[in-house]
Write an enzyme that holds these catalytic residues in place. Sequence first.
Site, mmCIF file in Angstrom:
data_model
loop_
_atom_site.group_PDB
_atom_site.id
_atom_site.type_symbol
_atom_site.label_atom_id
_atom_site.label_comp_id
_atom_site.label_asym_id
_atom_site.label_seq_id
_atom_site.Cartn_x
_atom_site.Cartn_y
_atom_site.Cartn_z
ATOM 1 N N LYS A 60 -10.500 -18.799 -4.571
ATOM 2 C CA LYS A 60 -9.274 -19.200 -3.874
ATOM 3 C C LYS A 60 -8.700 -20.497 -4.433
ATOM 4 C CE LYS A 60 -7.391 -19.967 0.754
ATOM 5 N NZ LYS A 60 -7.638 -19.875 2.204
ATOM 6 N N TYR A 61 -9.551 -21.486 -4.640
ATOM 7 C CA TYR A 61 -9.086 -22.778 -5.152
ATOM 8 C C TYR A 61 -9.560 -23.016 -6.584
ATOM 9 C CZ TYR A 61 -7.622 -23.643 -0.393
ATOM 10 O OH TYR A 61 -7.000 -23.543 0.835
ATOM 11 N N ASN A 79 5.710 -12.379 6.909
ATOM 12 C CA ASN A 79 4.283 -12.676 6.901
ATOM 13 C C ASN A 79 3.725 -12.475 8.307
ATOM 14 O OD1 ASN A 79 3.648 -13.629 4.210
ATOM 15 N ND2 ASN A 79 4.915 -15.408 4.644
ATOM 16 N N GLN A 99 10.034 -24.164 2.950
ATOM 17 C CA GLN A 99 9.297 -23.559 1.843
ATOM 18 C C GLN A 99 9.320 -22.040 1.892
ATOM 19 O OE1 GLN A 99 4.714 -23.908 2.700
ATOM 20 N NE2 GLN A 99 5.722 -25.737 3.552
ATOM 21 N N TYR A 129 -24.101 -12.664 -9.013
ATOM 22 C CA TYR A 129 -23.568 -13.737 -9.847
ATOM 23 C C TYR A 129 -23.380 -15.015 -9.027
ATOM 24 C CZ TYR A 129 -22.806 -10.368 -13.594
ATOM 25 O OH TYR A 129 -22.992 -9.433 -14.586
ATOM 26 N N GLU A 178 0.835 -1.207 0.000
ATOM 27 C CA GLU A 178 0.000 0.000 0.000
ATOM 28 C C GLU A 178 0.864 1.250 0.000
ATOM 29 O OE1 GLU A 178 -1.638 1.722 3.826
ATOM 30 O OE2 GLU A 178 -3.437 0.779 2.999
ATOM 31 N N THR A 233 -3.627 -27.425 -2.454
ATOM 32 C CA THR A 233 -4.410 -28.374 -1.664
ATOM 33 C C THR A 233 -5.310 -27.601 -0.709
ATOM 34 O OG1 THR A 233 -2.647 -30.004 -1.784
ATOM 35 C CG2 THR A 233 -4.308 -30.314 -0.062
ATOM 36 N N TRP A 273 -9.472 -9.890 -1.993
ATOM 37 C CA TRP A 273 -8.674 -9.433 -0.865
ATOM 38 C C TRP A 273 -7.199 -9.786 -1.011
ATOM 39 C CZ3 TRP A 273 -10.125 -5.906 2.431
ATOM 40 C CH2 TRP A 273 -9.378 -5.698 3.587
ATOM 41 N N TYR A 274 -6.895 -10.887 -1.653
ATOM 42 C CA TYR A 274 -5.499 -11.270 -1.829
ATOM 43 C C TYR A 274 -5.376 -12.320 -2.925
ATOM 44 C CZ TYR A 274 -6.578 -15.580 0.790
ATOM 45 O OH TYR A 274 -7.122 -16.772 1.194
ATOM 46 N N ASP A 307 -5.355 -4.470 -3.955
ATOM 47 C CA ASP A 307 -5.706 -3.057 -4.085
ATOM 48 C C ASP A 307 -4.463 -2.204 -4.275
ATOM 49 O OD1 ASP A 307 -4.886 -3.419 -1.357
ATOM 50 O OD2 ASP A 307 -5.849 -1.525 -0.851
#
Length: 636
Positions: free
Chosen positions: A287-288, A190, A233, A415, A65, A116, A316-317, A241
Amino acid sequence: MKSLALLLACVALVRAGTYQDRFTEQYNKIHDSNNGYFSNEGIPYHSIETLIVEAPDHGHQTTSEAYSYYVWLEAVYGGVTGDFSKFNNAWQSLEDHIIPKLQPTNNYYNPSSPATYSAELDDPSQYPSPMEPGVPTGQDPLFQELNQAYGTEDVYGMHWLLDIDNVYGFGNTQGQCELGPNESGASLINNYQRGPQESVWRTVPQPTCDSFKYGGRNGFLDLFVGDNSYAQQWKYSNAPDADARAVQAAYWAAQWARSAGKINDISSTLTKASKLGDYLRYAMFDKYFKRIGNCIGPYNCPGGNGKDSAHYLISWYYAWGGSLTTNGGWAWRIGDGATHFGYQNPLAAYALSNEETLKPKGTTAVDDWSKSLQRQLELYQYLQTEEGAFAGGVTNTWKGRYDTPDSNLTDDTFYGMFYDWEPVYHDPPSNRWYGMQPWSVDRLAQYYYVTGDSSAQGVLQKWVNWIIPNIKIENGDFSLPLNLGWQGDPPRIDVTIESYGQDIGAASATARTLAYYAAKSGDSNAKNVAKQLLDAIWTHNESKGVTVVETMDTYTRFNEKVYIPSGWTGTYPNGDVIDESATFIKIRSWYKNDPDWSKVESYLNGGAAPQFTYHRFWQQADIAIANGVYALLFNE
């Protein structure tokens, strides 16, 4: 397009006036090295002050941002002065520091099986969330197209959070993994990862690259996702945004540079902005990659094929990651089925589908962004209240796990997606803060200014008619809504104003929204209110920027419990122990060395709530931008 032509002409004709002078003064304060807005590497801090807990949990972190505001600030500087070199420099800094370079195993990604499934749970204490390999997921229709366009498997998108001073000590600098607390340079980190009730006060910050050097036996991984085995990992999360705002800024830079005969000066940066917009399409998907519409039951809702997993909104992400090792390597990508009205950016969608210098290389990108533009405009109409404000958003994955929504939400869907008054996070509710209103409506007003779209005009006029009577300007000062409340469901939603305040960033965004609307519609009242609001904000001008005193009664939460499963133990790089006795401050002991800690300590010991005057980068930039835009629009 007459207003756009007028704006472009103003680039050459604007003379120094009150609002251009204010832009220049504020711009210079932001760039004064003595004021501390930037790190030694030239990265914008979230705030000058270090002790601040809101979305980031430390002032010398930064977000995508803030970077998007930095790019926008420099675009306006180019519009005012004709010098676009600083716009190029800002984008280069963005690319150098917040677009991840460590993505070693993307070549193992299988777009037919993107990730997954793991359910989002209601509360952090329910984690780790088990992985469920049997849940059907859809196909990723973007991967091959992007590979062909750019010749790489890596994602060109901003990770959302940087620990600029490496306070946590992970040492995840660009291209590196857990070099530790002695590493200098910005470290990618994170935090949020455990459900809608996980406020900033309840997070367990963790590295973007987890080689099990810190945390517990499995690093930090087994705090979030339950699995039979854990592998070292890397993982990144994008705040769409911000990427869209960066594209929006690039659009204006293109208009102003073209008018000044300097479009070639920024052509390479515009190509990068176009690329960012190409990858931003991952935010358009469930998402998936499940089918959009009436998606109930993780096992029952089918995976999508092609673009039937696209809702075409700015969610959102999106996120991506993979294994550190190439021996048996793997990688994953996810979108997000939850979308907030406050993240929509019709001007960015318009730019990516209409501005020649910004049209992406992906073969279906222009078509996708054209569809996104129309879908976003429809969402504003769907979510607009009787009064004129906009309610939360919609989701394809109720409660983050494809649950069955309440029966009152199935009659009037978007929708096939379900209305959610507080999508994504609940602590605090995601649409309580009034600032989401002008953040998004400003972008709608810019789109209307450029195109004259009558559907956008009707929606804007209703919002303007709601907000103007609720802006209070008395004795040269201002207040406006701070927290909002919501009742009802589509097609009848109502908003109430629960409190008023002086959020300077929300105020300047409101003024800019009214200015763009007035410049196109000719609404003289909207113009006058915008001007009065900018003037009232400026009465809070001081040596480092524009500030108001804030009473931080939320800082009682420094002692808040952070959920750690019984028996789990680990450590941070500085030696802070992570176990079931963890609180916010116990796993951030370094905060006790902050120069402002005594204010919080006194409050925790029964004293009065501490007061701060914060200099957040986004707010200070927003105020500069609002004044600069007003000068360009009205030559004042």
